[in-house]
Write an enzyme that holds these catalytic residues in place. Structure first.
Site, PDB file in Angstrom:
ATOM      1  N   ASP A 207       0.831  -1.195   0.000  1.00 34.88           N
ATOM      2  CA  ASP A 207       0.000   0.000   0.000  1.00 34.88           C
ATOM      3  C   ASP A 207       0.872   1.254   0.000  1.00 34.88           C
ATOM      4  O   ASP A 207       2.014   1.232   0.485  1.00 34.88           O
ATOM      5  CB  ASP A 207      -0.896   0.027   1.241  1.00 34.88           C
ATOM      6  CG  ASP A 207      -1.946  -1.069   1.229  1.00 34.88           C
ATOM      7  OD1 ASP A 207      -2.238  -1.597   0.143  1.00 34.88           O
ATOM      8  OD2 ASP A 207      -2.467  -1.381   2.314  1.00 34.88           O
ATOM      9  N   LYS A 208       0.312   2.328  -0.480  1.00 32.64           N
ATOM     10  CA  LYS A 208       1.041   3.596  -0.538  1.00 32.64           C
ATOM     11  C   LYS A 208       1.621   3.979   0.823  1.00 32.64           C
ATOM     12  O   LYS A 208       2.775   4.418   0.922  1.00 32.64           O
ATOM     13  CB  LYS A 208       0.116   4.702  -1.049  1.00 32.64           C
ATOM     14  CG  LYS A 208       0.760   6.076  -1.129  1.00 32.64           C
ATOM     15  CD  LYS A 208      -0.227   7.114  -1.653  1.00 32.64           C
ATOM     16  CE  LYS A 208       0.409   8.499  -1.695  1.00 32.64           C
ATOM     17  NZ  LYS A 208      -0.538   9.528  -2.216  1.00 32.64           N
TER      18      LYS A 208
END
Length: 256
Positions: free
Chosen positions: A68-69
């Site tokens: 995930d970012k």
């Protein structure tokens, strides 16, 4: 000047920290806030692992899994198509072992087995659920002598080891929410007031989730390999120092 893409499409971002590399694959430390590759869902972001690593190595790279970012830590990329296919197959067959660290709300019990099926994100109501399992282990607990909501005399957090045996999107974040211990800084699955309260005390607002280690077979030799992004060995990285500063706060009680 902010990091961005140059007019020719190359990257102006700082180089990524390489944990390991041979002619078939490369393992990097993915910083929090970076996307693995471009996506229309976050069209304004300018920091991409693929683009930066391609420019850094001077060759094409292939993604084989994602983080995930907001998540930092170990990320593997392939350096040719055959390696990409082999590595991707290992992830698809759940033949890898992933190890995460997370800072969560409250005092997690010492061991929690979460066997809670999940639907894909944004799936319709009638979409089938998918098997999802995560093993959680409490490593340490901290009691902050202040209340974030005025209802309790203290605010509690835990440092948790998360070992997912399946690979559903946002699985760790959703499973920790399911057991009422959301990750601090998780804007989607956590608690906004608590996230903001901790951000003020820790001096930064971020998702406190770290991909610490990954075990996978080499795509050509088949040799088992383990890659780690251990904070104590990455002191040249600001994020590692941030985690160490967090864990140096007085009052932590080890449960490991």
């Amino acid at each position: 000047m902010p990091d961005t893409a140059l007019p020719d499409g190359s990257s102006a971002n700082p180089p990524l920290h390489i944990l390991w590399q041979d002619e078939h694959m490369v393992v990097v430390y993915k910083p929090a806030g970076w996307l693995v590759h471009r996506t229309g869902l976050d069209a304004h972001e300018t920091r991409f692992v693929m683009q930066t690593l391609r420019d850094q190595l001077g060759r094409h790279v292939w993604p084989v899994h994602r983080l995930d970012k907001g998540t930092c830590g170990v990320l593997v990329m392939a350096l040719h198509k055959d390696a990409a296919q082999a590595l991707a197959a290992s992830f698809a067959a759940h033949e890898t072992r992933k190890e995460y660290r997370a800072l969560v709300r409250g005092w997690l019990p010492e061991i929690v087995e979460v066997d809670h099926p999940l639907k894909p994100d944004d799936a319709p109501e009638d979409a089938p659920v998918q098997e999802a399992h995560t093993r959680l282990r409490c490593l340490a607990r901290l009691s902050w002598p202040e209340s974030y909501d005025g209802r309790h005399p203290e605010t509690r957090i835990s440092l948790v080891e998360a070992l997912p045996t399946t690979g559903r999107r946002h699985q760790i974040r959703r499973h920790l929410k399911h057991v009422a211990h959301p990750i601090i800084g998780d804007a989607t699955h956590g608690k906004g007031p608590l996230n903001r309260w901790w951000a003020e005390r820790l001096g930064q607002q971020r998702l406190w989730l770290h991909a610490r280690a990954l075990e996978i077979a080499h795509p050509v030799s088949g040799q088992p390999m383990r890659f780690e992004a251990d904070w104590s060995s990455l002191t040249q990285l600001q994020e590692a120092r941030d985690w160490q500063k967090l864990l140096a706060l007085p009052g932590w009680q080890s449960k490991a």
